[in-house]
Write a protein that holds these residues in place. Structure first.
Motif, PDB file in Angstrom:
ATOM      1  N   TYR A 198       0.833  -1.201   0.000  1.00  0.00           N
ATOM      2  CA  TYR A 198       0.000   0.000   0.000  1.00  0.00           C
ATOM      3  C   TYR A 198       0.863   1.245   0.000  1.00  0.00           C
ATOM      4  N   TRP A 199       0.360   2.309  -0.626  1.00  0.00           N
ATOM      5  CA  TRP A 199       0.891   3.662  -0.468  1.00  0.00           C
ATOM      6  C   TRP A 199      -0.226   4.550   0.056  1.00  0.00           C
ATOM      7  N   TYR A 200       0.069   5.245   1.152  1.00  0.00           N
ATOM      8  CA  TYR A 200      -0.845   6.214   1.725  1.00  0.00           C
ATOM      9  C   TYR A 200      -0.162   7.580   1.792  1.00  0.00           C
ATOM     10  N   ARG A 201      -0.996   8.623   1.795  1.00  0.00           N
ATOM     11  CA  ARG A 201      -0.494   9.953   2.081  1.00  0.00           C
ATOM     12  C   ARG A 201      -1.178  10.434   3.358  1.00  0.00           C
ATOM     13  N   GLN A 202      -0.372  10.928   4.274  1.00  0.00           N
ATOM     14  CA  GLN A 202      -0.885  11.398   5.559  1.00  0.00           C
ATOM     15  C   GLN A 202      -0.831  12.912   5.575  1.00  0.00           C
ATOM     16  N   ARG A 245      -6.651  15.420   7.561  1.00  0.00           N
ATOM     17  CA  ARG A 245      -7.280  14.629   6.505  1.00  0.00           C
ATOM     18  C   ARG A 245      -6.980  13.151   6.655  1.00  0.00           C
ATOM     19  N   GLY A 246      -6.249  12.812   7.669  1.00  0.00           N
ATOM     20  CA  GLY A 246      -6.009  11.405   7.936  1.00  0.00           C
ATOM     21  C   GLY A 246      -5.128  10.754   6.899  1.00  0.00           C
ATOM     22  N   LEU A 247      -5.335   9.468   6.736  1.00  0.00           N
ATOM     23  CA  LEU A 247      -4.547   8.678   5.806  1.00  0.00           C
ATOM     24  C   LEU A 247      -5.350   8.457   4.531  1.00  0.00           C
ATOM     25  N   GLN A 248      -4.828   8.962   3.459  1.00  0.00           N
ATOM     26  CA  GLN A 248      -5.497   8.815   2.168  1.00  0.00           C
ATOM     27  C   GLN A 248      -4.853   7.676   1.403  1.00  0.00           C
ATOM     28  N   LEU A 249      -5.636   6.656   1.054  1.00  0.00           N
ATOM     29  CA  LEU A 249      -5.122   5.544   0.278  1.00  0.00           C
ATOM     30  C   LEU A 249      -4.870   6.001  -1.152  1.00  0.00           C
ATOM     31  N   LEU A 250      -3.643   5.806  -1.615  1.00  0.00           N
ATOM     32  CA  LEU A 250      -3.277   6.194  -2.973  1.00  0.00           C
ATOM     33  C   LEU A 250      -3.296   4.996  -3.911  1.00  0.00           C
ATOM     34  N   CYS A 262       4.312   3.782   3.287  1.00  0.00           N
ATOM     35  CA  CYS A 262       4.175   2.484   2.656  1.00  0.00           C
ATOM     36  C   CYS A 262       3.757   1.476   3.722  1.00  0.00           C
ATOM     37  N   ALA A 263       2.970   0.505   3.350  1.00  0.00           N
ATOM     38  CA  ALA A 263       2.538  -0.512   4.304  1.00  0.00           C
ATOM     39  C   ALA A 263       2.389  -1.852   3.590  1.00  0.00           C
TER      40      ALA A 263
END
Lengths: 107, 111
Positions: free
Chosen positions: B34-38, B42-47, B91-92
């Protein structure tokens, strides 16, 4: 698509007071819910998940399907609980997070 | 045991320059990545997320792209960065039915 709402961006309590971080979700299926925590200068990490029905660091969270909620609770907050908390819902491989709540526990 | 590596930790790039953030996982095979933008408030946005090599789902239309050239490698890229791309990227990984495990993140500043 699933959706997670954390209505409080900031929450401040005094040490020893009870704390509840709210999380509501919208999802048509059977949800898989999590709470993640991020302490200062540390990576985001899992706090607990609803299927485990466990208590971690004194925190518990109960899934209430009728109210579509998964609130995080602790009866006596400690200063070291100050952190950013995220509620999350997983649908197969798709993991969605709420906006997060910053908890501050004052001495 | 499984570990996740994400680099660089910080990056300052000018507008219009390319981007490449890399994430690798060790100690497991065929992970979900996973890639997220924090972003604050706005919390964690899944990209993007990927369930296998060349299997990538994009959640938010933007000038970012993701690739998975190897089983345990996930790359976030851009051909031309915008100011609005500034943020904290996470990244997760997870295995099926396990929770997500996050990297340390990359702080990207676009100037």
């Amino acid at each position: 698509a699933q959706r997670v709402t954390q209505p409080e961006k900031l929450l401040s309590v005094f040490k020893g007071a009870p704390v509840e971080l709210k999380c509501n979700y919208s999802y048509s299926g059977s949800p898989e819910l999590f709470w993640y925590v991020q302490y200062s200068r540390q990576r985001l990490q899992l706090l607990l998940r609803h299927i485990s029905r466990e208590s971690i660091k004194g925190f518990t969270a109960d899934l209430n399907k009728g109210e579509t909620s998964f609130h995080l609770k602790k009866p006596f907050a400690q200063e070291e609980d100050s952190a950013m908390y995220y509620c999350a819902l997983r649908d197969n491989n798709d993991m969605r997070f709420g906006a997060g709540t910053r908890l501050t526990v004052k001495p | 045991s499984q570990t996740i590596h994400q680099w660089p930790a910080t990056l300052v790039q000018p507008v219009g320059s390319p981007l490449s953030l890399e994430c690798t996982v060790e100690g497991t095979s065929n992970p979900n990545l996973y890639w997220y933008r924090q972003a604050a408030g706005r919390g964690l946005q899944l990209l993007f997320y990927s369930i296998g090599i060349d299997q990538i789902s994009s959640e938010v239309p933007q000038n970012l792209s993701a690739s998975r050239p190897q089983d345990r490698q996930f790359i976030l890229s851009s051909k031309k960065l915008l100011l609005s791309d500034s943020g904290f990227y996470l990244c997760a990984w997870s295995a099926r039915w396990t929770p997500l495990h996050f990297g340390n993140g990359t702080r990207l500043t676009v100037t």
